[in-house]
Write a protein that holds these residues in place. Sequence first.
Motif, PDB file in Angstrom:
ATOM      1  N   ARG A  20       0.833  -1.203   0.000  1.00 17.51           N
ATOM      2  CA  ARG A  20       0.000   0.000   0.000  1.00 17.51           C
ATOM      3  C   ARG A  20       0.866   1.251   0.000  1.00 17.51           C
ATOM      4  O   ARG A  20       0.542   2.242  -0.663  1.00 17.51           O
ATOM      5  CB  ARG A  20      -0.932   0.009   1.218  1.00 17.51           C
ATOM      6  N   ARG A  21       1.969   1.230   0.753  1.00 13.49           N
ATOM      7  CA  ARG A  21       2.862   2.389   0.766  1.00 13.49           C
ATOM      8  C   ARG A  21       3.461   2.647  -0.609  1.00 13.49           C
ATOM      9  O   ARG A  21       3.473   3.783  -1.100  1.00 13.49           O
ATOM     10  CB  ARG A  21       3.989   2.170   1.784  1.00 13.49           C
ATOM     11  N   LEU A  22       3.954   1.575  -1.231  1.00  9.45           N
ATOM     12  CA  LEU A  22       4.565   1.733  -2.540  1.00  9.45           C
ATOM     13  C   LEU A  22       3.520   2.120  -3.583  1.00  9.45           C
ATOM     14  O   LEU A  22       3.780   2.951  -4.458  1.00  9.45           O
ATOM     15  CB  LEU A  22       5.275   0.437  -2.939  1.00  9.45           C
ATOM     16  N   ALA A  23       2.339   1.525  -3.483  1.00  9.26           N
ATOM     17  CA  ALA A  23       1.277   1.896  -4.415  1.00  9.26           C
ATOM     18  C   ALA A  23       0.887   3.360  -4.243  1.00  9.26           C
ATOM     19  O   ALA A  23       0.601   4.058  -5.227  1.00  9.26           O
ATOM     20  CB  ALA A  23       0.057   0.991  -4.202  1.00  9.26           C
ATOM     21  N   GLY A  24       0.890   3.840  -2.990  1.00  7.52           N
ATOM     22  CA  GLY A  24       0.542   5.235  -2.747  1.00  7.52           C
ATOM     23  C   GLY A  24       1.554   6.202  -3.326  1.00  7.52           C
ATOM     24  O   GLY A  24       1.183   7.201  -3.957  1.00  7.52           O
ATOM     25  N   THR A  25       2.834   5.925  -3.141  1.00  6.84           N
ATOM     26  CA  THR A  25       3.854   6.820  -3.686  1.00  6.84           C
ATOM     27  C   THR A  25       3.930   6.713  -5.209  1.00  6.84           C
ATOM     28  O   THR A  25       4.137   7.714  -5.898  1.00  6.84           O
ATOM     29  CB  THR A  25       5.234   6.520  -3.064  1.00  6.84           C
ATOM     30  N   ALA A  26       3.730   5.495  -5.742  1.00  6.54           N
ATOM     31  CA  ALA A  26       3.720   5.344  -7.199  1.00  6.54           C
ATOM     32  C   ALA A  26       2.538   6.096  -7.805  1.00  6.54           C
ATOM     33  O   ALA A  26       2.667   6.725  -8.871  1.00  6.54           O
ATOM     34  CB  ALA A  26       3.664   3.862  -7.577  1.00  6.54           C
ATOM     35  N   ALA A  27       1.393   6.049  -7.134  1.00  5.62           N
ATOM     36  CA  ALA A  27       0.228   6.789  -7.620  1.00  5.62           C
ATOM     37  C   ALA A  27       0.481   8.291  -7.585  1.00  5.62           C
ATOM     38  O   ALA A  27       0.033   9.030  -8.476  1.00  5.62           O
ATOM     39  CB  ALA A  27      -0.996   6.439  -6.776  1.00  5.62           C
ATOM     40  N   ASP A  28       1.222   8.748  -6.578  1.00  8.61           N
ATOM     41  CA  ASP A  28       1.550  10.175  -6.498  1.00  8.61           C
ATOM     42  C   ASP A  28       2.435  10.591  -7.671  1.00  8.61           C
ATOM     43  O   ASP A  28       2.222  11.650  -8.276  1.00  8.61           O
ATOM     44  CB  ASP A  28       2.259  10.460  -5.175  1.00  8.61           C
ATOM     45  N   VAL A  29       3.410   9.754  -8.006  1.00  9.84           N
ATOM     46  CA  VAL A  29       4.258  10.045  -9.165  1.00  9.84           C
ATOM     47  C   VAL A  29       3.420  10.012 -10.442  1.00  9.84           C
ATOM     48  O   VAL A  29       3.533  10.893 -11.316  1.00  9.84           O
ATOM     49  CB  VAL A  29       5.420   9.030  -9.253  1.00  9.84           C
ATOM     50  N   THR A  86       8.446 -22.239  -2.304  1.00  4.27           N
ATOM     51  CA  THR A  86       8.347 -21.741  -0.921  1.00  4.27           C
ATOM     52  C   THR A  86       7.247 -20.690  -0.861  1.00  4.27           C
ATOM     53  O   THR A  86       7.382 -19.623  -1.467  1.00  4.27           O
ATOM     54  CB  THR A  86       9.687 -21.138  -0.466  1.00  4.27           C
ATOM     55  N   PRO A  87       6.154 -20.951  -0.167  1.00  2.63           N
ATOM     56  CA  PRO A  87       5.026 -20.006  -0.174  1.00  2.63           C
ATOM     57  C   PRO A  87       5.406 -18.598   0.260  1.00  2.63           C
ATOM     58  O   PRO A  87       4.934 -17.617  -0.327  1.00  2.63           O
ATOM     59  CB  PRO A  87       4.020 -20.652   0.794  1.00  2.63           C
ATOM     60  N   TYR A  88       6.252 -18.483   1.278  1.00  4.88           N
ATOM     61  CA  TYR A  88       6.596 -17.146   1.760  1.00  4.88           C
ATOM     62  C   TYR A  88       7.346 -16.358   0.677  1.00  4.88           C
ATOM     63  O   TYR A  88       7.054 -15.180   0.453  1.00  4.88           O
ATOM     64  CB  TYR A  88       7.446 -17.234   3.024  1.00  4.88           C
ATOM     65  N   PHE A  89       8.283 -17.012   0.008  1.00  2.00           N
ATOM     66  CA  PHE A  89       9.035 -16.321  -1.032  1.00  2.00           C
ATOM     67  C   PHE A  89       8.117 -15.886  -2.172  1.00  2.00           C
ATOM     68  O   PHE A  89       8.205 -14.751  -2.656  1.00  2.00           O
ATOM     69  CB  PHE A  89      10.155 -17.224  -1.577  1.00  2.00           C
ATOM     70  N   ILE A  90       7.229 -16.768  -2.609  1.00  2.77           N
ATOM     71  CA  ILE A  90       6.319 -16.425  -3.697  1.00  2.77           C
ATOM     72  C   ILE A  90       5.375 -15.308  -3.284  1.00  2.77           C
ATOM     73  O   ILE A  90       5.085 -14.394  -4.072  1.00  2.77           O
ATOM     74  CB  ILE A  90       5.533 -17.663  -4.157  1.00  2.77           C
ATOM     75  N   SER A  91       4.908 -15.339  -2.033  1.00  2.00           N
ATOM     76  CA  SER A  91       4.034 -14.256  -1.570  1.00  2.00           C
ATOM     77  C   SER A  91       4.784 -12.927  -1.556  1.00  2.00           C
ATOM     78  O   SER A  91       4.201 -11.876  -1.855  1.00  2.00           O
ATOM     79  CB  SER A  91       3.484 -14.572  -0.177  1.00  2.00           C
ATOM     80  N   GLU A  92       6.078 -12.952  -1.237  1.00  2.00           N
ATOM     81  CA  GLU A  92       6.877 -11.729  -1.285  1.00  2.00           C
ATOM     82  C   GLU A  92       7.037 -11.240  -2.720  1.00  2.00           C
ATOM     83  O   GLU A  92       7.005 -10.036  -2.982  1.00  2.00           O
ATOM     84  CB  GLU A  92       8.259 -11.984  -0.666  1.00  2.00           C
ATOM     85  N   CYS A  93       7.202 -12.157  -3.672  1.00  6.87           N
ATOM     86  CA  CYS A  93       7.312 -11.772  -5.079  1.00  6.87           C
ATOM     87  C   CYS A  93       6.032 -11.117  -5.572  1.00  6.87           C
ATOM     88  O   CYS A  93       6.058 -10.312  -6.507  1.00  6.87           O
ATOM     89  CB  CYS A  93       7.627 -12.989  -5.938  1.00  6.87           C
ATOM     90  N   HIS A  94       4.899 -11.449  -4.956  1.00  5.19           N
ATOM     91  CA  HIS A  94       3.607 -10.892  -5.361  1.00  5.19           C
ATOM     92  C   HIS A  94       3.236  -9.647  -4.565  1.00  5.19           C
ATOM     93  O   HIS A  94       2.132  -9.118  -4.750  1.00  5.19           O
ATOM     94  CB  HIS A  94       2.510 -11.953  -5.203  1.00  5.19           C
ATOM     95  N   SER A  95       4.115  -9.191  -3.684  1.00  2.27           N
ATOM     96  CA  SER A  95       3.860  -7.994  -2.874  1.00  2.27           C
ATOM     97  C   SER A  95       4.989  -6.994  -3.115  1.00  2.27           C
ATOM     98  O   SER A  95       6.049  -7.076  -2.484  1.00  2.27           O
ATOM     99  CB  SER A  95       3.790  -8.358  -1.382  1.00  2.27           C
ATOM    100  N   PRO A  96       4.802  -6.069  -4.054  1.00  2.89           N
ATOM    101  CA  PRO A  96       5.891  -5.162  -4.444  1.00  2.89           C
ATOM    102  C   PRO A  96       6.528  -4.435  -3.267  1.00  2.89           C
ATOM    103  O   PRO A  96       5.835  -3.921  -2.383  1.00  2.89           O
ATOM    104  CB  PRO A  96       5.190  -4.174  -5.385  1.00  2.89           C
ATOM    105  N   SER A  97       7.844  -4.413  -3.279  1.00  9.09           N
ATOM    106  CA  SER A  97       8.606  -3.652  -2.288  1.00  9.09           C
ATOM    107  C   SER A  97      10.016  -3.450  -2.813  1.00  9.09           C
ATOM    108  O   SER A  97      10.463  -4.162  -3.731  1.00  9.09           O
ATOM    109  CB  SER A  97       8.655  -4.382  -0.935  1.00  9.09           C
ATOM    110  N   GLN A  98      10.720  -2.492  -2.222  1.00  8.26           N
ATOM    111  CA  GLN A  98      12.118  -2.261  -2.586  1.00  8.26           C
ATOM    112  C   GLN A  98      12.984  -3.471  -2.273  1.00  8.26           C
ATOM    113  O   GLN A  98      14.050  -3.661  -2.882  1.00  8.26           O
ATOM    114  CB  GLN A  98      12.656  -1.037  -1.840  1.00  8.26           C
ATOM    115  N   ASP A  99      12.530  -4.320  -1.323  1.00 11.59           N
ATOM    116  CA  ASP A  99      13.357  -5.444  -0.900  1.00 11.59           C
ATOM    117  C   ASP A  99      13.608  -6.445  -2.024  1.00 11.59           C
ATOM    118  O   ASP A  99      14.633  -7.131  -2.038  1.00 11.59           O
ATOM    119  CB  ASP A  99      12.685  -6.159   0.274  1.00 11.59           C
ATOM    120  N   LEU A 100      12.668  -6.563  -2.956  1.00  7.80           N
ATOM    121  CA  LEU A 100      12.869  -7.500  -4.053  1.00  7.80           C
ATOM    122  C   LEU A 100      14.031  -7.067  -4.936  1.00  7.80           C
ATOM    123  O   LEU A 100      14.863  -7.893  -5.344  1.00  7.80           O
ATOM    124  CB  LEU A 100      11.576  -7.611  -4.879  1.00  7.80           C
TER     125      LEU A 100
END
Length: 263
Positions: A37-46, A125-139
């Motif tokens: 949500r944070r990344l989506a919010g800042t991307a929407a602002d841009v 690995t479910p956790y890794f795949i769930s992280e791949c589906h949740s955009p963040s700078q960490d990827l």
Amino acid sequence: MAMLSSDQRANLLVAFLCAVATLSFIGSRDIEEIRERRLAGTAADVYDHGHWLLPELQGVPRYLKPPYADWIAVASMRVLGRNEFGFRLPFALAGLGMIAVGFALARRMFGPQTARAAALILATTPYFISECHSPSQDLWLGLFSGAALLSWWRWQEQARPASRAWWAFWLCTAFACLFKGPLALAIIGIPVVIELGASRRWKLGLQMRPWWGLLIVFALALPWPLAVWSQHPDYPARLWADMKISLVKDETKHGFSYLNHLI
């Protein structure tokens, strides 16, 4: 056309399975998780207001976060449409790149069978795949940190300054810093220093010419904060304030909250 060997067929099958696991259904759910949500919010602002240099979240500038992940998300949505799929795709591809880096490193260290097993372990690995589906700078941090360590491993074979592996190591380190700041230097540097210390090969570290490498890192990583500072003279104070907020004690939990602005 020459027939593929059994090893090549196995690699293609693993690559296909990893791509399916990483990229499937990335547009099928709403944006929910807090980092997303944070990344989506800042991307929407841009996207909406053109705040490319300093994106805002609910009207508050994000001094602590470099905007490169926002830029990638906006570029993808401009091409694929403003939807969940267009928003998530570049980050899922970064996760797929992490699997590729893990495959390459495992193959170099242990051989093709172990490399395929390592790739499939990540892809299932479910956790890794769930992280791949949740955009963040960490990827992107994980992708470039892993690529930097892979380049370090390759560089040791010849240990020549200014070789392609040398450039790859420092450029990947710089790109990791672009997405996560100085924290990336610690993430990449700590395992390298531990290896050099355990093997007592400190001279090898000097052969890496870290002073020149760090100059490359700073040359790529500093333009954004310097540009922000030139337009916002109070940037250092605002940055320090955001860092303190990230470390403030959360009374609803034990100890400190996990660096709220950094996740």
